[in-house]
Write an enzyme that holds these catalytic residues in place. Structure first.
Site: not given
Ligand code: NAD
Length: 530
Positions: A293, A327
């Protein structure tokens, strides 16, 4: 004896403590902060459950006060990395043979230890070494980590209960073996919960793990290791290996027993890891599972029918919580010209009320960015925006690294929708706005779609349902987590499984059965009775 279909305790999301003045939790936390600031601990590697100290050391410092040292940690050299791999392989047979409900029990116990006994330890370590304010530390180091552990146990059981049909005279079964070899977990600085989960998820499924934490999160990582040990995790199942990523990677990625990589971090590093795995592909006994990720350039798109107040709140919280070092942080915002004046007025009021400073003062919403490198990168973006004729800095922009790495919440207005701060991941408290003409909606949606290489999170704000349907369809590939009238951050385990597409990662949805399924290699068994 293993002859029951055990019923697991039902998973639930960990309640969030409020830390209001005078509350017992605030008092306990303050004691723990004082304790951790009054000591400098030695953090070893942990190989097969044993502390290993090496000559090469690093320091854990408070990013908001870089003279304050919290710990000295050992870094792994080549010899230790080889020992770590051996330890993971040696622990594997007994661990994969352990009945799954016993493994479940270890991780459920770890969840309860974090929820009760060690909540202040982990929250304080996360506040001090990763510069998270108390609220951000609580939702990360306690709540999200506990949620990962509890929900993943439930998802593991769901996966195991999934069995094929059998016709008369046969019995078909599926056995969910762990991968053959070891898993390499590489974890980022910005979430204590992610660091814990990247090791715990493969381990829960019966794998053993070589864990390389980020330098900036060694302290919280070390405490996670201690908690897992107290919860009963056998030695060697997870091995703690701080050290330089490229040095550790060189040895780990060329080992024939590498069975998978569980990564969260930047896109460039994941690409480099994948490239190495590609080069070595003939070396491995199996095809390593690649789960990563990675970065984001997350957006809010405001339609002219939206209510202003929630958009501003979402923008401010989405962009500036944890200094934009999520993120999922909102870092580009598209606004219709017809609503700009109203929006600006409210935005100014909210941003100007934000206080920036140390985590030790609870009123500071924005704290320090993680280190000098991060500060300098963000400083570069702000510097260029100050001098570009394509931009205006409309709010904030001050920064100072003399005591801690502080960057004020900064809002840039870009006249070019492809200006660099609309395109690149900055990972700091910088939000860039682009104003579109109301009649240019379609073109602006196309611009949004092709501006960034990432597709992690995005949010639209609109009251007009036709507009919601249309925009949601047009932006289908721009985000793996999509929000309607809500900020693009703050995914909750068990509620909004998290992950993005394009260059934001493999989208295996951390904290969901999809992720756990990557750590197994099912064996189908057919038995004929006659
Ligand atoms: P990073 O890529 O710098 O580091 C991640 C890990 O990889 C660290 O442990 C680091 O030491 C290691 N590493 C770095 N270079 C390496 C190399 N050459 N070989 C082997 N290992 C190496 O990321 P970071 O700064 O810790 O975290 C921020 C990044 O993580 C941002 O890009 C952010 O978007 C991303 N992130 C993504 C998610 C998500 O769910 N998509 C969540 C959190 C963070």
């Amino acid at each position: 004896m293993n002859n029951s279909m055990f019923r697991l305790p039902e998973a639930y999301n960990e309640p969030i403590k409020t830390y209001v003045p005078g509350s017992p939790e605030r008092q306990f936390l303050e004691q723990e902060l004082d304790r951790q600031m009054g000591q400098e601990i030695q953090i070893p590697l942990i190989i097969n459950g044993k502390a290993v100290h090496t000559a090469e050391k690093g320091k854990v410092r408070c990013p908001h006060d870089h003279e304050q040292v919290l710990a000295t940690f050992s870094k792994a050299g080549d010899k230790e990395v080889r020992r770590v791999i051996e330890a993971a392989l040696a622990a594997k047979p007994a661990w994969e043979e352990m009945p799954w409900q016993e493994r479940a029990s270890i991780f459920l116990k770890a969840a309860d230890l974090i929820s009760h006994k060690y909540t202040y330890l982990l929250n304080a370590a996360t506040m001090l070494s990763q510069s998270k304010n108390v609220f951000q530390a609580e939702i990360d180091a306690t709540c999200e980590l506990v949620d990962f552990l509890r929900f993943n146990v439930q998802f593991m059981a769901e996966i195991y209960s999934n069995q094929p049909l059998s016709e008369k005279g046969f019995w078909n079964r599926i056995e969910y073996r762990p991968l053959e070899g070891f898993v390499f977990a590489l974890t980022p600085f910005n979430f204590t919960a992610i660091a814990g989960n990247l090791c715990a998820a493969p381990a829960m499924m019966g794998n053993t793990v070589v864990w390389k934490p980020s330098f900036a999160a060694v302290l919280s990582g070390y405490y996670i290791m201690k908690i897992l040990k107290e919860a009963g995790l056998p030695d060697g199942v997870i091995n703690f290996t701080p050290g330089k990523g490229s040095d550790i990677g060189r040895i780990v990625l060329s080992d024939e027993n590498l069975a998978g990589i569980h990564f969260t971090g930047s896109t460039k590093v994941f690409q480099a890891l994948w490239q190495k795995v590609g080069e070595n592909i003939a070396t491995y006994k199996s095809f390593p599972r690649m789960v990563g990720e990675t970065g984001g350039k997350d957006y809010i798109f405001m339609h002219s029918s939206a209510d202003i107040e929630p958009v501003v709140t979402a923008a401010v919280r989405g962009a500036f919580e944890y200094q934009g070092q999520k993120c999922s942080a909102c870092s580009r915002l598209y606004l219709p010209r017809s609503r700009w004046t109203e929006f600006k007025r409210k935005l100014e009021k909210d941003v100007m009320s934000i206080r920036t400073g140390s985590v030790l003062e609870y009123g500071n919403f924005v704290n320090s960015v993680i280190d000098e490198n991060a500060f300098d990168t963000i400083d570069g973006f702000i510097n260029r925006a100050e001098t570009s004729d394509q931009t205006e800095i409309i709010l904030g922009g001050n920064r100072d690294k003399s005591k801690g790495y502080f960057v004020e919440p900064t809002v840039i207005l870009a006249h070019d929708p492809y200006y660099e701060s609309m395109v690149e991941e900055i990972f700091g408290p910088v939000l860039t706005l682009y104003i579109y003409e109301d009649e240019d909606l379609e073109n602006t949606l196309s611009i949004l779609d092709n501006t960034s290489i990432y597709a992690l999170t995005g949010a639209i704000f609109a009251q007009d349902r036709q507009a919601i349907i249309h925009i949601m369809t047009r932006l289908v590939h721009t985000a793996g987590n999509f929000y309607i009238n809500d900020k693009p951050t703050g995914a909750v385990v068990g509620q909004q499984p998290f992950g993005g597409a394009r260059k934001s990662g493999t989208n295996d949805k951390a904290g969901s059965p999809l992720n756990l399924a990557r750590w197994i290699s099912p064996r189908t068994i057919k038995e004929t009775f006659l």
